[in-house]
Enzyme design. Structure first.
Site, mmCIF file in Angstrom:
data_model
loop_
_atom_site.group_PDB
_atom_site.id
_atom_site.type_symbol
_atom_site.label_atom_id
_atom_site.label_comp_id
_atom_site.label_asym_id
_atom_site.label_seq_id
_atom_site.Cartn_x
_atom_site.Cartn_y
_atom_site.Cartn_z
ATOM 1 N N GLU A 132 -0.832 5.102 15.546
ATOM 2 C CA GLU A 132 -0.419 4.634 14.224
ATOM 3 C C GLU A 132 -1.161 5.337 13.086
ATOM 4 O O GLU A 132 -1.933 4.717 12.352
ATOM 5 C CB GLU A 132 -0.653 3.119 14.131
ATOM 6 C CG GLU A 132 0.071 2.318 15.190
ATOM 7 C CD GLU A 132 -0.439 0.891 15.314
ATOM 8 O OE1 GLU A 132 0.205 0.103 16.028
ATOM 9 O OE2 GLU A 132 -1.474 0.558 14.694
ATOM 10 N N PRO A 133 -0.952 6.621 12.892
ATOM 11 C CA PRO A 133 -1.606 7.305 11.768
ATOM 12 C C PRO A 133 -1.029 6.876 10.430
ATOM 13 O O PRO A 133 0.176 6.682 10.291
ATOM 14 C CB PRO A 133 -1.310 8.785 12.044
ATOM 15 C CG PRO A 133 -0.027 8.764 12.820
ATOM 16 C CD PRO A 133 -0.101 7.533 13.681
ATOM 17 N N GLY A 134 -1.893 6.711 9.444
ATOM 18 C CA GLY A 134 -1.454 6.367 8.097
ATOM 19 C C GLY A 134 -2.003 7.372 7.105
ATOM 20 O O GLY A 134 -1.334 8.329 6.745
ATOM 21 N N ARG A 135 -3.263 7.170 6.683
ATOM 22 C CA ARG A 135 -3.847 8.080 5.694
ATOM 23 C C ARG A 135 -3.873 9.519 6.203
ATOM 24 O O ARG A 135 -3.678 10.461 5.427
ATOM 25 C CB ARG A 135 -5.254 7.619 5.305
ATOM 26 C CG ARG A 135 -6.357 8.014 6.252
ATOM 27 C CD ARG A 135 -7.732 7.607 5.754
ATOM 28 N NE ARG A 135 -7.908 6.177 5.757
ATOM 29 C CZ ARG A 135 -8.429 5.484 4.739
ATOM 30 N NH1 ARG A 135 -8.818 6.100 3.650
ATOM 31 N NH2 ARG A 135 -8.562 4.182 4.819
ATOM 32 N N ARG B 49 -9.801 3.119 -5.306
ATOM 33 C CA ARG B 49 -10.689 3.422 -4.177
ATOM 34 C C ARG B 49 -12.122 3.796 -4.592
ATOM 35 O O ARG B 49 -13.068 3.324 -3.957
ATOM 36 C CB ARG B 49 -10.089 4.527 -3.308
ATOM 37 C CG ARG B 49 -8.795 4.116 -2.620
ATOM 38 C CD ARG B 49 -8.296 5.174 -1.640
ATOM 39 N NE ARG B 49 -9.187 5.284 -0.491
ATOM 40 C CZ ARG B 49 -10.019 6.288 -0.307
ATOM 41 N NH1 ARG B 49 -10.101 7.284 -1.161
ATOM 42 N NH2 ARG B 49 -10.802 6.301 0.769
ATOM 43 N N TYR C 296 -14.536 1.212 -2.907
ATOM 44 C CA TYR C 296 -15.212 1.676 -1.699
ATOM 45 C C TYR C 296 -16.322 2.689 -1.964
ATOM 46 O O TYR C 296 -16.996 3.128 -1.033
ATOM 47 C CB TYR C 296 -14.216 2.376 -0.758
ATOM 48 C CG TYR C 296 -13.079 1.541 -0.249
ATOM 49 C CD1 TYR C 296 -13.278 0.273 0.288
ATOM 50 C CD2 TYR C 296 -11.777 2.042 -0.277
ATOM 51 C CE1 TYR C 296 -12.220 -0.474 0.764
ATOM 52 C CE2 TYR C 296 -10.709 1.308 0.208
ATOM 53 C CZ TYR C 296 -10.942 0.044 0.723
ATOM 54 O OH TYR C 296 -9.885 -0.691 1.199
ATOM 55 N N CYS D 26 -10.807 -0.532 -18.946
ATOM 56 C CA CYS D 26 -11.949 -1.193 -19.591
ATOM 57 C C CYS D 26 -12.930 -1.768 -18.582
ATOM 58 O O CYS D 26 -13.160 -2.987 -18.515
ATOM 59 C CB CYS D 26 -11.445 -2.284 -20.539
ATOM 60 S SG CYS D 26 -10.549 -1.596 -21.942
ATOM 61 N N GLU D 27 -13.478 -0.904 -17.774
ATOM 62 C CA GLU D 27 -14.526 -1.244 -16.813
ATOM 63 C C GLU D 27 -15.499 -0.070 -16.733
ATOM 64 O O GLU D 27 -15.075 1.086 -16.631
ATOM 65 C CB GLU D 27 -13.947 -1.495 -15.412
ATOM 66 C CG GLU D 27 -12.985 -2.660 -15.308
ATOM 67 C CD GLU D 27 -13.670 -4.007 -15.408
ATOM 68 O OE1 GLU D 27 -14.900 -4.073 -15.205
ATOM 69 O OE2 GLU D 27 -12.963 -4.995 -15.693
ATOM 70 N N TYR E 126 -3.167 5.125 0.016
ATOM 71 C CA TYR E 126 -3.802 3.916 -0.508
ATOM 72 C C TYR E 126 -3.971 3.880 -2.020
ATOM 73 O O TYR E 126 -4.191 2.799 -2.583
ATOM 74 C CB TYR E 126 -5.154 3.642 0.182
ATOM 75 C CG TYR E 126 -4.975 3.288 1.632
ATOM 76 C CD1 TYR E 126 -4.487 2.047 2.000
ATOM 77 C CD2 TYR E 126 -5.218 4.226 2.632
ATOM 78 C CE1 TYR E 126 -4.270 1.730 3.323
ATOM 79 C CE2 TYR E 126 -5.010 3.921 3.966
ATOM 80 C CZ TYR E 126 -4.540 2.669 4.305
ATOM 81 O OH TYR E 126 -4.316 2.365 5.620
#
Length: 439
Positions: A297-300, A337, A341, A368-369, A397
């Site tokens: 199940e590859p995603g990224r 991300r 992360y 605004c962060e 993602y």
């Protein structure tokens, strides 16, 4: 493909990327012109890289273990155009919500190649899956096991299922993306496997055909896969002896790494395929288990490299002796991300790609962060307002986790191929932003 002065970056950009006339080209398209035509922020996907990656996964696994089904993990990013591409390439689909299931259904994706994952699927979602007669439901817990059995009984149908097990293996990745350890919300504990298999076997409306695990992502080492395979297959042998479990399918999940930065290259697909297939074939031989279908199940690792985010520079703030900030017209609203992360990215000045005069800057977002930083302390040509910045490895993602923070519309998405670009998702308008509001 070469990047003057940045040859090491080549592996993080799409395969078709090249520098011409000091501009970054992808899929034969000038990214500076794409930014002018479609506006920024803008996400682009290189179709050639996407299709090559899909074919590579199939080849590397099926050449070693012919009975392999490659599923694309849709949570990395899915839209109708991407679902159609994966269908064209003969892949299956790993979905985790009714929304992803609806996208698959909209392109008439082969139902037998759809696997439905998730730790808290709703009754409505399971009903949709049953009514559409999808291939597999990967059951995550006892509540779902009972619920799915009842819903299947109401419809008078038998649903093929796999049980997701947590093997208690640490894959040595970020703690927020680790899913195969004992302390995880996902899957049955090994100590619960006996009861889960017995309960599944006892239901006349569920057909238990396999076992599943997923360790997390991104995983740069192959040893965790080998350890987890040994644990789950040993359990399968015990369940066969005790409950007559016929293991027709086995999935070690996905989680394969992606090269986000030049100094952290990911192993090739062949490395994972060789390790997983070697472990699988050795363990089933030693345990006397008939060879099951292998499901990966590859995603990224499937879509990440094909995606590039384009931004336009605006304000600059220099703090002498400390840092120079260059603000972009996107940020954590379209790519959470880095603040979530601590994810690291490369960056390129797409409009000054051949310029040798470099300086260290920090690419900050417009939201605004204080934590809205996309790339910290990166060497780029001297930038002015209106330059185009390309951030590679943005295909996974970023878009699915995007938001309307600060009521900012989400960016458009294009697919590029052989000098042509096609819009596959429009930029969100203010009207669409407010379309669900009531006064």
């Amino acid at each position: 493909m070469t990047f003057p002065g940045k040859e090491a970056q080549a592996g993080v950009f799409p395969e078709t990327a090249e520098i011409k006339n000091n501009h970054l080209f992808i899929g034969g398209c000038d990214t500076v012109e794409l930014a002018r035509e479609f506006g920024t922020p803008l996400y682009l996907f290189d179709e050639a890289t996407l299709r090559h990656r899909a074919a590579e996964f199939k080849e590397e696994f099926q050449s070693r273990y012919p009975d392999t089904l490659v599923l694309y993990a849709a949570k990395a990013f899915i839209c109708r155009a991407l679902a159609q591409l994966m269908k064209d390439e003969g892949l299956g689909l790993d979905v985790v919500s009714g929304g992803e299931l609806a996208i698959a259904r909209s392109v008439n994706f082969p139902r037998d190649k759809i696997y439905f994952h998730g730790n808290n699927k709703s009754p409505a979602e399971l009903t949709e899956a049953l009514d559409w007669k999808i291939g597999r439901v990967v059951v995550d817990n006892f509540y779902e096991l009972s619920l799915l059995s009842s819903l299947a009984q109401e419809r008078g149908r038998i649903q093929d299922i796999l049980l997701r097990l947590s093997p208690g293996i640490d894959p040595h990745t970020h703690h927020l993306t680790t899913t195969g350890v004992t302390d995880s919300k996902f899957g049955f504990l090994l100590a619960q496997a006996d009861e889960a298999v017995a309960q599944a076997q006892a239901s006349p409306y569920l057909n238990l055909i396999g076992l599943h695990l997923h360790l997390g992502s991104p995983i740069f080492e192959v040893e965790p896969y080998q350890q987890a395979i040994a644990i789950i297959l040993d359990l399968a042998a015990k369940m066969k002896a005790k409950h007559g479990l016929d293991l027709k399918e086995f999935s070690p999940g996905g989680g394969y790494a992606l090269s986000y930065t030049a100094d952290s290259p990911a192993p090739p697909i062949s490395h994972y395929a060789q390790a997983i297939v070697t472990a699988l074939t050795a363990d089933i031989s030693n345990l006397g288990i008939d060879p099951p279908r292998l499901v990966v199940e590859p995603g990224r690792s499937m879509v990440g490299r094909s995606g590039v985010a384009l931004y336009r520079t605006g304000a600059t703030k220099e703090i002498p002796g400390i840092r120079k900030y260059v603000s972009l017209d996107g940020g954590m609203g379209d790519n959470i991300r880095p603040p979530l992360y601590g994810a690291r990215y490369e960056a390129m000045a797409a409009s000054k790609a051949g310029n040798p005069d470099m300086e260290k800057v920090t690419l900050s977002g417009r939201f605004c962060e204080s934590g809205d930083i996309l790339v910290k302390d990166v060497a780029l040509p001297i930038l002015g307002a209106g330059d185009i910045i390309a951030i590679p490895a943005s295909g996974a993602y970023c878009i699915p986790m995007s938001s309307n923070y600060n009521a900012f519309p989400r960016p458009p998405i294009i697919m590029v191929r052989e000098g042509r670009a096609r819009l596959i998702r429009r930029r969100e308008s203010y009207e669409q932003l407010m379309s669900c509001d009531l006064v």
